[in-house]
Design a protein around this motif. Structure first.
Motif, PDB file in Angstrom:
ATOM      1  N   MET A  22       7.253 -11.675   6.570  1.00  0.00           N
ATOM      2  CA  MET A  22       7.588 -10.965   5.330  1.00  0.00           C
ATOM      3  C   MET A  22       8.450  -9.759   5.669  1.00  0.00           C
ATOM      4  N   SER A  23       9.621  -9.692   5.071  1.00  0.00           N
ATOM      5  CA  SER A  23      10.558  -8.618   5.374  1.00  0.00           C
ATOM      6  C   SER A  23      10.844  -7.807   4.115  1.00  0.00           C
ATOM      7  N   ILE A  24      10.549  -6.514   4.183  1.00  0.00           N
ATOM      8  CA  ILE A  24      10.780  -5.619   3.050  1.00  0.00           C
ATOM      9  C   ILE A  24      11.455  -4.361   3.566  1.00  0.00           C
ATOM     10  N   ASP A  25      12.462  -3.900   2.856  1.00  0.00           N
ATOM     11  CA  ASP A  25      13.116  -2.633   3.175  1.00  0.00           C
ATOM     12  C   ASP A  25      12.190  -1.519   2.679  1.00  0.00           C
ATOM     13  N   LEU A  26      11.514  -0.854   3.616  1.00  0.00           N
ATOM     14  CA  LEU A  26      10.496   0.128   3.232  1.00  0.00           C
ATOM     15  C   LEU A  26      11.070   1.280   2.424  1.00  0.00           C
ATOM     16  N   ALA A  76      13.759   1.314   0.550  1.00  0.00           N
ATOM     17  CA  ALA A  76      14.134   0.845  -0.787  1.00  0.00           C
ATOM     18  C   ALA A  76      12.900   0.602  -1.645  1.00  0.00           C
ATOM     19  N   ALA A  77      11.855   0.042  -1.036  1.00  0.00           N
ATOM     20  CA  ALA A  77      10.619  -0.219  -1.774  1.00  0.00           C
ATOM     21  C   ALA A  77       9.996   1.081  -2.265  1.00  0.00           C
ATOM     22  N   ASN A  78       9.941   2.081  -1.405  1.00  0.00           N
ATOM     23  CA  ASN A  78       9.348   3.354  -1.800  1.00  0.00           C
ATOM     24  C   ASN A  78      10.191   4.058  -2.870  1.00  0.00           C
ATOM     25  N   ALA A  79      11.490   3.909  -2.781  1.00  0.00           N
ATOM     26  CA  ALA A  79      12.354   4.488  -3.808  1.00  0.00           C
ATOM     27  C   ALA A  79      12.128   3.786  -5.148  1.00  0.00           C
ATOM     28  N   GLU A  80      11.978   2.466  -5.104  1.00  0.00           N
ATOM     29  CA  GLU A  80      11.761   1.679  -6.316  1.00  0.00           C
ATOM     30  C   GLU A  80      10.415   2.010  -6.967  1.00  0.00           C
ATOM     31  N   LEU A  81       9.410   2.289  -6.142  1.00  0.00           N
ATOM     32  CA  LEU A  81       8.052   2.490  -6.658  1.00  0.00           C
ATOM     33  C   LEU A  81       7.727   3.948  -6.969  1.00  0.00           C
ATOM     34  N   ALA A  82       8.623   4.850  -6.620  1.00  0.00           N
ATOM     35  CA  ALA A  82       8.386   6.269  -6.906  1.00  0.00           C
ATOM     36  C   ALA A  82       8.251   6.459  -8.414  1.00  0.00           C
ATOM     37  N   ASP A 132       3.449   7.006   3.066  1.00  0.00           N
ATOM     38  CA  ASP A 132       4.120   6.727   1.798  1.00  0.00           C
ATOM     39  C   ASP A 132       3.400   5.556   1.131  1.00  0.00           C
ATOM     40  N   ILE A 133       3.857   5.185  -0.067  1.00  0.00           N
ATOM     41  CA  ILE A 133       3.208   4.108  -0.812  1.00  0.00           C
ATOM     42  C   ILE A 133       3.282   2.799  -0.037  1.00  0.00           C
ATOM     43  N   VAL A 134       4.445   2.498   0.513  1.00  0.00           N
ATOM     44  CA  VAL A 134       4.651   1.262   1.268  1.00  0.00           C
ATOM     45  C   VAL A 134       4.981   1.601   2.714  1.00  0.00           C
ATOM     46  N   SER A 135       4.269   0.963   3.630  1.00  0.00           N
ATOM     47  CA  SER A 135       4.517   1.140   5.058  1.00  0.00           C
ATOM     48  C   SER A 135       4.254  -0.194   5.741  1.00  0.00           C
ATOM     49  N   ALA A 136       4.349  -0.213   7.054  1.00  0.00           N
ATOM     50  CA  ALA A 136       4.119  -1.453   7.791  1.00  0.00           C
ATOM     51  C   ALA A 136       3.159  -1.191   8.934  1.00  0.00           C
ATOM     52  N   SER A 137       2.262  -2.142   9.182  1.00  0.00           N
ATOM     53  CA  SER A 137       1.344  -2.026  10.311  1.00  0.00           C
ATOM     54  C   SER A 137       2.102  -2.338  11.597  1.00  0.00           C
ATOM     55  N   LYS A 138       1.475  -2.062  12.713  1.00  0.00           N
ATOM     56  CA  LYS A 138       2.112  -2.349  13.995  1.00  0.00           C
ATOM     57  C   LYS A 138       2.336  -3.840  14.191  1.00  0.00           C
ATOM     58  N   ASP A 139       1.560  -4.654  13.466  1.00  0.00           N
ATOM     59  CA  ASP A 139       1.717  -6.109  13.549  1.00  0.00           C
ATOM     60  C   ASP A 139       2.684  -6.652  12.494  1.00  0.00           C
TER      61      ASP A 139
END
Length: 207
Positions: free
Chosen positions: A1-5, A7-13, A151-158
């Protein structure tokens, strides 16, 4: 799963937690919501099942919860029809208490190993077996100093996408949601890996 973090945080602000949950579900094939049935957990669980009634709910039961927490968990599992998956440490609390002389203090050399055994290892085992691509959690920035840097959206080390719909909410917001939806709450809660509520348990700093 690939998400631009970014951009996602900007969208969800500025979005509501419910809108953030809906966004997360729409962007995920195998979403997971985690809980420890601490105070206010009924908020994130209620929001999650409103958006996806069969969402997997992961509970890592350390074996050290209070009787009130176990009763609260059973009530929520029943009331919200939670699709609960429970993981427990490989060693029983009774055996560990003998080997470690009880729950190690946070300054004890054994504390890191204790935290690994009761929280990190079962959680990592759960993620490896359940293989979620998105992890909904209930962290809020007003809980600890470390969480203010997230932030609202982040990524785990995995590489698992972590989404915190309640990130910008306060305790007053949580109380209002509980009242609006007539949800239960339980404050008799104990986390054996933390001496203070402002201390991190390791899940959000190490995973």
């Amino acid at each position: 799963m690939s998400i631009d973090l970014a951009a996602a945080n900007a969208e969800l602000a500025g979005k509501t937690p419910q809108e953030i949950v809906a966004w997360a579900i729409a962007h995920s094939d195998k979403p997971l919501v985690t809980t420890n049935f601490r105070p206010y957990e009924s908020v994130i669980l209620h929001m999650a099942v409103q958006a996806k009634p069969d969402i997997k709910v992961l509970w890592v039961d350390s074996g050290y919860n209070t009787s009130a927490t176990y009763r609260f968990a059973e009530q929520l599992i029943k009331d919200l029809s939670l699709n609960i998956v429970t993981y427990i440490p490989e060693m029983s609390a009774a055996r560990r208490n003998v080997l470690m002389g009880g729950i190690p203090d946070v300054d004890d050399a054994q504390h890191d190993e204790f935290t690994r055994q009761v929280k990190l290892e079962p959680f990592q085992r759960a993620l490896a077996e359940l293989k979620p691509d998105l992890w909904l959690n209930a962290i809020r920035k007003d809980q600890t100093e470390f969480r203010q840097s997230l932030d609202i959206v982040s990524a785990s080390k995995d590489g698992i996408i972590k989404v915190a719909p309640l990130f910008n909410w306060t305790e007053a917001d949580m109380d209002a949601y509980l009242a609006e939806h007539n949800l239960p709450n339980e404050h008799d809660y104990f986390d054996p890996t933390k001496a203070l509520e402002t201390r991190e348990c390791g899940l959000h700093t190490q995973l």
